[in-house]
Write an enzyme that holds these catalytic residues in place. Structure first.
Site, short mmCIF file in Angstrom:
data_model
loop_
_atom_site.label_atom_id
_atom_site.label_comp_id
_atom_site.label_asym_id
_atom_site.label_seq_id
_atom_site.Cartn_x
_atom_site.Cartn_y
_atom_site.Cartn_z
N CYS A 1 -59.22 -45.31 -27.52
CA CYS A 1 -59.80 -46.44 -26.81
C CYS A 1 -58.68 -47.27 -26.17
O CYS A 1 -57.59 -47.34 -26.67
CB CYS A 1 -60.55 -47.32 -27.80
SG CYS A 1 -61.84 -46.43 -28.64
N TRP B 1 -63.61 -44.03 -26.88
CA TRP B 1 -63.97 -42.76 -27.51
C TRP B 1 -65.08 -43.13 -28.48
O TRP B 1 -64.84 -43.93 -29.41
CB TRP B 1 -62.84 -42.21 -28.35
CG TRP B 1 -61.93 -41.25 -27.71
CD1 TRP B 1 -60.61 -41.43 -27.47
CD2 TRP B 1 -62.22 -39.93 -27.23
NE1 TRP B 1 -60.06 -40.33 -26.88
CE2 TRP B 1 -61.03 -39.39 -26.71
CE3 TRP B 1 -63.37 -39.16 -27.16
CZ2 TRP B 1 -60.94 -38.11 -26.17
CZ3 TRP B 1 -63.29 -37.89 -26.60
CH2 TRP B 1 -62.09 -37.38 -26.11
N GLY C 1 -60.95 -48.99 -33.44
CA GLY C 1 -60.91 -48.83 -34.90
C GLY C 1 -62.29 -48.48 -35.43
O GLY C 1 -63.23 -48.24 -34.68
N LYS D 1 -40.24 -30.72 -41.23
CA LYS D 1 -39.92 -31.98 -40.53
C LYS D 1 -38.44 -32.30 -40.71
O LYS D 1 -37.73 -32.62 -39.76
CB LYS D 1 -40.78 -33.13 -41.09
CG LYS D 1 -42.21 -33.08 -40.65
CD LYS D 1 -42.46 -33.59 -39.26
CE LYS D 1 -42.70 -32.63 -38.16
NZ LYS D 1 -43.46 -31.45 -38.24
N GLU E 1 -36.11 -29.68 -38.82
CA GLU E 1 -36.12 -29.60 -37.36
C GLU E 1 -35.56 -30.84 -36.68
O GLU E 1 -35.15 -30.77 -35.53
CB GLU E 1 -37.50 -29.26 -36.82
CG GLU E 1 -38.58 -30.27 -37.07
CD GLU E 1 -39.89 -29.83 -36.44
OE1 GLU E 1 -39.90 -29.16 -35.41
OE2 GLU E 1 -40.94 -30.17 -37.01
N HIS F 1 -39.75 -19.04 -61.53
CA HIS F 1 -39.50 -17.61 -61.21
C HIS F 1 -38.25 -17.46 -60.35
O HIS F 1 -38.17 -16.58 -59.49
CB HIS F 1 -40.72 -17.02 -60.50
CG HIS F 1 -41.96 -17.13 -61.33
ND1 HIS F 1 -42.20 -16.35 -62.44
CD2 HIS F 1 -42.99 -18.02 -61.26
CE1 HIS F 1 -43.35 -16.72 -62.99
NE2 HIS F 1 -43.86 -17.72 -62.29
N LYS G 1 -41.16 -28.30 -27.17
CA LYS G 1 -42.42 -28.87 -27.68
C LYS G 1 -43.48 -27.78 -27.76
O LYS G 1 -44.28 -27.76 -28.66
CB LYS G 1 -42.91 -30.01 -26.77
CG LYS G 1 -44.20 -30.66 -27.23
CD LYS G 1 -44.07 -31.26 -28.60
CE LYS G 1 -45.38 -31.80 -29.14
NZ LYS G 1 -45.29 -32.14 -30.59
C1 AGP Z 1 -43.81 -28.82 -35.29
O1 AGP Z 1 -43.08 -29.93 -35.79
C2 AGP Z 1 -42.92 -27.83 -34.63
N1 AGP Z 1 -42.37 -28.45 -33.45
C3 AGP Z 1 -43.53 -26.46 -34.39
O2 AGP Z 1 -43.56 -25.84 -35.65
C4 AGP Z 1 -44.96 -26.42 -33.83
O3 AGP Z 1 -45.88 -26.85 -34.81
C5 AGP Z 1 -45.30 -24.95 -33.48
O4 AGP Z 1 -44.41 -24.54 -32.45
C6 AGP Z 1 -46.74 -24.77 -33.02
O5 AGP Z 1 -46.96 -25.49 -31.84
P1 AGP Z 1 -48.48 -25.67 -31.33
O6 AGP Z 1 -49.18 -26.49 -32.39
O7 AGP Z 1 -48.37 -26.36 -30.01
O8 AGP Z 1 -49.08 -24.31 -31.23
#
Ligand code: AGP
Length: 613
Positions: free
Chosen positions: A2, A74, A101, A490, A493, A509, A608
């Site tokens: 929204c 939304w 909200g 997280k 990366e 194990h 991304k």
């Molecule tokens: C997530 O933090 C990563 N950048 C990566 O694992 C991502 O989740 C993965 O490449 C899948 O991307 P998608 O959700 O756009 O398919």
């Protein structure tokens, strides 16, 4: 997502509001409206659909005035329609409100207000706010006091802006929790208010941000900020860079941090329009799923990559538990080459934020060729994974810019939860009581996440302690085992620290040999069915000299006494606990990476969307 825009000044408010809403269109919406005080009366124009329809309506019946508010919606409660579009007026026609909200306690408030004689014109939760303000507004109680009393009654996380024709010289704005920002723009003899900065940047670059549980009284001359309890609150006027990227980041240093904090709103939006709180049922119309089809499903294979795959692992636990359908989770880059066992009674569910990940799309094609029904949970509207599926669930989080996925991880967790409830309902594997409880639990999630976000200070302390470690182990069990994997990813990366997520039960194990003072162990121990096992896990790690950071529920003295650090979260219904346990881990990875001075939004070697194999 929204959008809210308000104006008070010497200019005509209507075009300023419309243009401001246009700058928020990318956030997605299904209806729009505005209210302006014209000749002492509140004039409202609302339309379902896009802003173009609202603009056409205003051309047919113009409205002009110096004080006004507007909204793009939304739908959360009540389907997208003109009558449910904001702004909402009450019975006197003297008060009008726009809102971001979910009013968690709207059912009881609606019953209470109806019993007092209030007549509701919409199916929205928002409308209870304007009736509450009217309840308190009287000769001696002005708009500000009436608004304060009303806002103290509502539960959940909100961004709210309202005005009254009785006091046309002011706009009242409030923020409760993290359902979305409220930003105030300072002009010369005019003032602006919005949910996001891009809506007002063409008019001013001087802005202030409301904190949670703060109210602002905005007049042409400026703004007075106070707490909901009525105490004056100081605020800082920032001069923001003209650069739209910086504008979009708003008060945050990185997109990733903004998106972490946006999760209250993005979770509100992914629930938007999919829950009928009256009947206690889930609606996922884009799945195009009939009861017969639901009953014929023999197996679901969830396929995805990275973070999306971790969401799928949580989905397995939920769907199997509620809908009693066998679920496999298969990494897309493996599924596509495994000659998988799927047929027309199998659903292959792909999860993808971008909807363009090569491995995930290839897995979908493989499933298609083998005759499976194809579903997807996707964020990017119009992406391939959305288009080629037989049915889909849109994450509705708005664009995710940070390479490390955060809000597009918690949204599919909630989407999978809703899918599990829907499938269980259609297959008759849960009774009405269980279903209604599941819905009630769901409506609490946005504000539970908001509470987690308010604990950011605890996380920063741990980040300072861990910022130079070389390795990290994340342990979880059951529904939170995937969160151990996600927390580790997280950290890896964006901070480049080696981290490993592991099923806690597997430690004995072999991996337990790794534990010593130099191997911090992050343990997920919310009050879920695996709690006792995690408690002993902490004891085992401590007895080997490990440093333990525990994610635990408020008031868990046992764990606080055992762990070196505790990252506290509010008690959360266990099937939704991954949504809250992941928040401190997202923040921890972010703050460690930021302390290490790394490029959090664009980590090295990463993209991304991985559109190549
Ligand atoms: C997530 O933090 C990563 N950048 C990566 O694992 C991502 O989740 C993965 O490449 C899948 O991307 P998608 O959700 O756009 O398919």
């Amino acid at each position: 997502m929204c959008g809210i825009v308000g104006y008070i000044g010497a200019q005509d408010a209507t075009p300023i509001i419309l243009n401001g809403l246009r700058r928020l269109e990318y956030r997605g919406y299904d209806s729009a409206g505005l209210a302006v005080i014209q000749n002492g009366q509140i004039e409202v124009r609302r339309e379902v659909g896009k802003l173009g329809r609202l603009a056409a309506r205003i051309n047919e019946t113009p409205v002009r005035g110096n004080t006004g508010i507007g909204h793009t919606r939304w739908a959360t409660h009540g389907e997208p329609s003109t009558r449910n579009a904001h702004p909402h007026v009450g019975m006197t026609g003297e008060v009008v409100v726009v809102h971001n909200g979910i009013v968690e306690n709207y059912l009881e408030l609606r019953q209470e207000l109806t019993a007092e004689g209030a007549k509701f014109n919409s199916d929205t939760d928002t409308e209870v706010i304007v009736h509450l303000v009217e309840r308190y507004l009287s000769g001696e109680t002005g708009l500000v006091e009436a608004a304060r009393k009303a806002l103290q009654q509502i539960k959940g996380a909100h961004g709210i802006v309202l005005l009254s024709s009785r006091e046309p010289d002011k706009i009242v704005a409030a923020r409760i929790g993290n359902a979305g920002g409220v930003v105030i723009g300072f002009g010369e003899g005019e003032m602006f208010v919005a949910s996001d900065m891009p809506a007002i940047l063409e008019h001013t670059r001087k802005v202030a941000f409301l904190e949670s549980r703060q109210m602002a009284v905005i007049t042409r001359q400026g703004a007075e900020v106070q707490t909901l309890a009525g105490k004056p609150a100081a605020y800082t006027v920032h001069t923001v860079a003209w650069d739209p990227i910086a504008a979009e980041k708003g008060e945050y240093r990185h997109f990733m941090l903004k998106e972490i904090h946006e999760q209250v709103r993005s979770l509100t939006d992914t629930i938007a329009g999919r829950v009928d709180f009256e009947s206690g049922r889930i609606r996922l119309p884009d799945l195009k799923l009939t009861t017969e089809q639901a009953r014929a499903i023999s197996k679901i294979t969830i396929t995805a990559c990275g973070t999306a795959g971790h969401a799928g692992m949580v989905g397995k636990v939920l769907i199997e538990r509620l809908a009693r359908i066998p679920v496999e989770v298969d990494i897309a880059s493996e599924f596509r080459y495994r000659d998988p066992l799927v047929d027309h009674n199998t659903v292959v569910l792909a999860i993808s934020q971008s909807g363009e990940t090569a491995d995930t799309l290839a897995a979908m094609e493989e499933a298609r060729q083998k005759g499976a029904r194809l579903w997807s949970i996707v964020n990017a509207i119009g992406s391939q994974a959305m288009r080629i599926a037989d049915g889909f669930i849109s994450m509705q989080t708005g664009p995710e810019i940070g390479v490390a996925s955060t809000k597009a991880f918690t949204a599919p967790l909630v989407d999978l939860y809703m899918l599990a409830v829907l499938l269980a309902d259609l297959r008759g594997t849960i009774d009405e009581k269980t279903r209604r409880q599941a819905i009630a639990d769901l409506s609490r999630i946005p504000s539970l996440v908001g509470t987690c976000l308010e604990r950011e200070g605890e996380v920063k302390e741990v980040a300072r302690a861990l910022k130079n470690v070389q390795h990290c182990l994340y342990l979880g069990r059951g529904v939170n085992m995937p969160i151990a994997y996600e927390g580790a990813l997280k950290l890896k990366e964006i901070s480049y620290i080696h981290a490993e997520g592991y099923p806690a039960g597997e430690m004995k194990h072999g991996p337990i040999a790794l534990i010593d003072r130099d191997m911090p162990v992050i343990v997920l121990a919310p009050r879920d069915p695996w709690y006792d096992k995690m408690l002993s896990q902490i004891e085992q790690a401590k007895s080997r000299g490990g440093m333990v950071i525990a994610v635990a529920c408020d008031g868990d003295e046992k764990i606080a006494g055992l762990a070196d650090y505790t990252l506290s979260i509010p008690e959360t219904p266990w099937m939704l606990s991954p949504v809250t346990t992941v928040i401190p881990l997202q923040l921890l990875a972010y703050h460690i990476a930021a302390l290490r001075g790394l490029d959090v939004d664009q980590p090295r070697n990463l993209a991304k969307s991985v559109t190549v194999e």
